[in-house]
Design a protein around this motif. Sequence first.
Motif, PDB file in Angstrom:
ATOM      1  N   SER A 153       2.346  -1.514  -6.601  1.00 26.37           N
ATOM      2  CA  SER A 153       1.466  -0.994  -5.558  1.00 26.37           C
ATOM      3  C   SER A 153       0.172  -1.786  -5.541  1.00 26.37           C
ATOM      4  O   SER A 153      -0.225  -2.390  -6.534  1.00 26.37           O
ATOM      5  CB  SER A 153       1.179   0.489  -5.801  1.00 26.37           C
ATOM      6  N   SER A 154      -0.465  -1.808  -4.387  1.00 28.46           N
ATOM      7  CA  SER A 154      -1.743  -2.496  -4.250  1.00 28.46           C
ATOM      8  C   SER A 154      -2.781  -1.509  -3.736  1.00 28.46           C
ATOM      9  O   SER A 154      -2.458  -0.445  -3.225  1.00 28.46           O
ATOM     10  CB  SER A 154      -1.615  -3.681  -3.294  1.00 28.46           C
ATOM     11  N   MET A 155      -4.017  -1.896  -3.874  1.00 33.32           N
ATOM     12  CA  MET A 155      -5.113  -1.058  -3.408  1.00 33.32           C
ATOM     13  C   MET A 155      -6.182  -1.977  -2.845  1.00 33.32           C
ATOM     14  O   MET A 155      -6.473  -3.016  -3.428  1.00 33.32           O
ATOM     15  CB  MET A 155      -5.675  -0.234  -4.558  1.00 33.32           C
ATOM     16  N   GLN A 156      -6.724  -1.646  -1.705  1.00 37.37           N
ATOM     17  CA  GLN A 156      -7.774  -2.418  -1.053  1.00 37.37           C
ATOM     18  C   GLN A 156      -7.284  -3.788  -0.627  1.00 37.37           C
ATOM     19  O   GLN A 156      -8.041  -4.740  -0.589  1.00 37.37           O
ATOM     20  CB  GLN A 156      -9.008  -2.529  -1.950  1.00 37.37           C
TER      21      GLN A 156
ATOM     22  N   SER B 107      -2.156  -1.028  -9.061  1.00 35.30           N
ATOM     23  CA  SER B 107      -2.985   0.130  -8.720  1.00 35.30           C
ATOM     24  C   SER B 107      -2.097   1.345  -8.556  1.00 35.30           C
ATOM     25  O   SER B 107      -0.899   1.238  -8.328  1.00 35.30           O
ATOM     26  CB  SER B 107      -3.743  -0.121  -7.426  1.00 35.30           C
ATOM     27  N   GLY B 108      -2.695   2.508  -8.673  1.00 29.39           N
ATOM     28  CA  GLY B 108      -1.946   3.738  -8.438  1.00 29.39           C
ATOM     29  C   GLY B 108      -0.751   3.843  -9.342  1.00 29.39           C
ATOM     30  O   GLY B 108      -0.807   3.531 -10.516  1.00 29.39           O
TER      31      GLY B 108
ATOM     32  N   THR C 292      -6.406  -6.494   4.448  1.00 32.89           N
ATOM     33  CA  THR C 292      -6.651  -5.095   4.115  1.00 32.89           C
ATOM     34  C   THR C 292      -5.896  -4.192   5.073  1.00 32.89           C
ATOM     35  O   THR C 292      -5.392  -4.627   6.101  1.00 32.89           O
ATOM     36  CB  THR C 292      -8.160  -4.773   4.192  1.00 32.89           C
TER      37      THR C 292
ATOM     38  N   GLU D 263       0.863  -1.177   0.000  1.00 28.70           N
ATOM     39  CA  GLU D 263       0.000   0.000   0.000  1.00 28.70           C
ATOM     40  C   GLU D 263       0.900   1.227   0.000  1.00 28.70           C
ATOM     41  O   GLU D 263       1.798   1.348   0.823  1.00 28.70           O
ATOM     42  CB  GLU D 263      -0.883   0.007   1.256  1.00 28.70           C
ATOM     43  N   GLN D 264       0.679   2.135  -0.937  1.00 26.53           N
ATOM     44  CA  GLN D 264       1.539   3.305  -1.084  1.00 26.53           C
ATOM     45  C   GLN D 264       1.594   4.166   0.180  1.00 26.53           C
ATOM     46  O   GLN D 264       2.616   4.756   0.487  1.00 26.53           O
ATOM     47  CB  GLN D 264       1.071   4.166  -2.256  1.00 26.53           C
TER      48      GLN D 264
END
Length: 181
Positions: free
Chosen positions: A68-71, A168-169, A81, A42-43
């Motif tokens: 990067s990951s998201m959720q 992501s991102g 999470t 997660e950023q």
Amino acid sequence: MRCTSAIALRDRGDADAIVDELAADLEAGLEGDPSWLLLSHEQHLVSGEALRRACQRRWPNTHLHRLSSMQGLLSQSGHHTGAVVGALGLRDPHGAFGTAACDIEDLDNAGLRRAVATVLDTAMGAAGRSGEAPELLFMSMTPGQEERVLEAIEAELGSVPVAGGTASGELPVGDGARSFQ
């Protein structure tokens, strides 16, 4: 070849502590240092650059692929999470691994093809396999360029198996740039 994964659930962003936490599971499962490591985070938790440096200190001969990951992240133990860093490690003392990355924002088709060719040449050179097509290519990129990058890979290498996809991102190349790794 051995493969294992690890998850670090953290409420603070100390890169060395995160890598130490991941290392315990990775090194036990791999029975040694990883040859190749996919690191997803997660950023907002920790700087990707700080994680890269911590991984290089811990495993100087490991080829690192960051995204990067998201959720959250999925692992063999479920969906995680929040403040999470995940790693997938491969160990093959007889394998050939290489990684490379580049910015691809605002490139026309010819520029994108040149950038992808450079990344592929760099990664294959790092694997000690210059001029050869890989048995498997793992890639990640920021959203919106997937089809163009796949077309450039096929133009450069022909038909090769490709795994990975969209992160992501922002990926960890450049400052807010669209990138391919």
